[in-house]
Design a protein around this motif. Structure first.
Motif, PDB file in Angstrom:
ATOM      1  N   GLY A 105       0.800  -1.053  -0.509  1.00 48.88           N
ATOM      2  CA  GLY A 105       0.349  -0.291   0.442  1.00 48.88           C
ATOM      3  C   GLY A 105       0.592   1.075   0.021  1.00 48.88           C
ATOM      4  N   GLY A 109       1.395   3.484  -2.980  1.00 51.63           N
ATOM      5  CA  GLY A 109       0.700   5.523  -2.218  1.00 51.63           C
ATOM      6  C   GLY A 109       1.407   6.843  -2.278  1.00 51.63           C
ATOM      7  N   GLN A 117      -3.865   3.729  -4.982  1.00 55.20           N
ATOM      8  CA  GLN A 117      -4.925   3.196  -4.171  1.00 55.20           C
ATOM      9  C   GLN A 117      -6.111   3.649  -3.208  1.00 55.20           C
ATOM     10  OE1 GLN A 117      -2.876   1.390  -1.745  1.00 55.20           O
ATOM     11  NE2 GLN A 117      -3.375   1.651   0.327  1.00 55.20           N
ATOM     12  N   ARG A 159      -3.480  -5.878  -5.030  1.00 53.03           N
ATOM     13  CA  ARG A 159      -1.780  -4.596  -4.893  1.00 53.03           C
ATOM     14  C   ARG A 159      -0.962  -5.352  -5.526  1.00 53.03           C
ATOM     15  NH1 ARG A 159      -2.632  -1.386   0.585  1.00 53.03           N
ATOM     16  NH2 ARG A 159      -2.750  -3.423   1.467  1.00 53.03           N
TER      17      ARG A 159
END
Length: 240
Positions: A105, A109, A117, A159
């Motif tokens: 993440g 990000g 994200q 992800r």
């Protein structure tokens, strides 16, 4: 309302699994942000891999410790909370998955694809709502915990796939299989100990067995070079 209270209390034990990641994530965030500025993908790839393996080592040990002592856990709290037993399991599992997928993440990000994200978070919210809607009527609070674990798995898998497609990042290798096998062996052997009448002594002995098996095997198989280095440093200080 009673079920909500039981769920909240049981979920607290699951959150213990993820606590060790907080300080690591803060450090990793700064390192990854600087690496993006320098356009150094090798550093990001290295941090990604180390965050996955090191967090999973810690999280798996805590998960095994909690579940091996699950019967003792319910001796601390009122008997009616026993319905939250598998809530603990699945919330722990959800957080174990989150720990094992590392800083994916943070990488997304802090990259130029940072907007993704937000999309992933929206996707997680939709998954959580749908899975809770489907599973709570079937399994109650356990269904809610299963929904959390399933949603978390799909969320982190998404992800992972995104980073693999865009940057070819692949943090997983054969060491994860060895690590899971070590965890399973530690749990199995600890369960061979008959349940003692004194639950405090039972927790101490059962947890001690897990640590005495888990840590040396992690060191022997060199699952994490960082962890092995720390252990070697401790041994040198003790010897000197």
């Amino acid at each position: 309302i009673n079920s909500t209270g039981i769920y909240a209390t049981a979920a607290f034990f699951g959150v213990i699994v993820i606590i060790p990641s907080r300080s690591l994530l803060k450090i990793a965030s700064a390192v990854i942000a600087d690496a993006w500025k320098a356009k150094n993908l090798l550093i990001i790839k290295d941090v990604y891999y180390k965050s996955c393996i090191n967090q999973l080592i810690i999280a798996l040990l805590i998960f095994i410790g909690i579940w091996a002592n699950i019967n003792n856990v319910f001796k601390f709290i009122p008997a009616e909370f026993i319905t939250g037993k598998y809530v603990i399991f699945f919330i722990c599992l959800a957080n174990l998955i989150d720990m094992g997928t590392g800083v994916n993440g943070i990488i997304i990000g802090t990259s130029k694809y940072y907007r993704w994200q937000t999309y992933f978070i929206i996707f997680l919210a939709i998954l959580t709502i749908i899975s809770n809607y489907l599973l709570i009527p079937i399994w109650g609070i356990t269904g809610a915990a299963i929904a959390t674990a399933m949603s978390g798995f799909i969320y982190n898998l998404s992800r992972y796939i995104f980073l693999f497609i865009i940057y070819k990042f692949q943090p997983f290798n054969y060491k994860y299989i060895i690590l899971i096998a070590v965890g399973a062996a530690s749990y199995y052997i600890s369960n061979l100990l008959p349940e003692l009448d004194n639950f405090i002594l039972d927790i101490i002995l059962r947890s001690g067995i897990i640590i005495l098996i888990y840590v040396p095997m992690i060191y022997f198989f060199n699952i994490s070079s960082d962890l092995n280095q720390k252990i070697n440093e401790v041994f040198k200080k003790i010897i000197l």
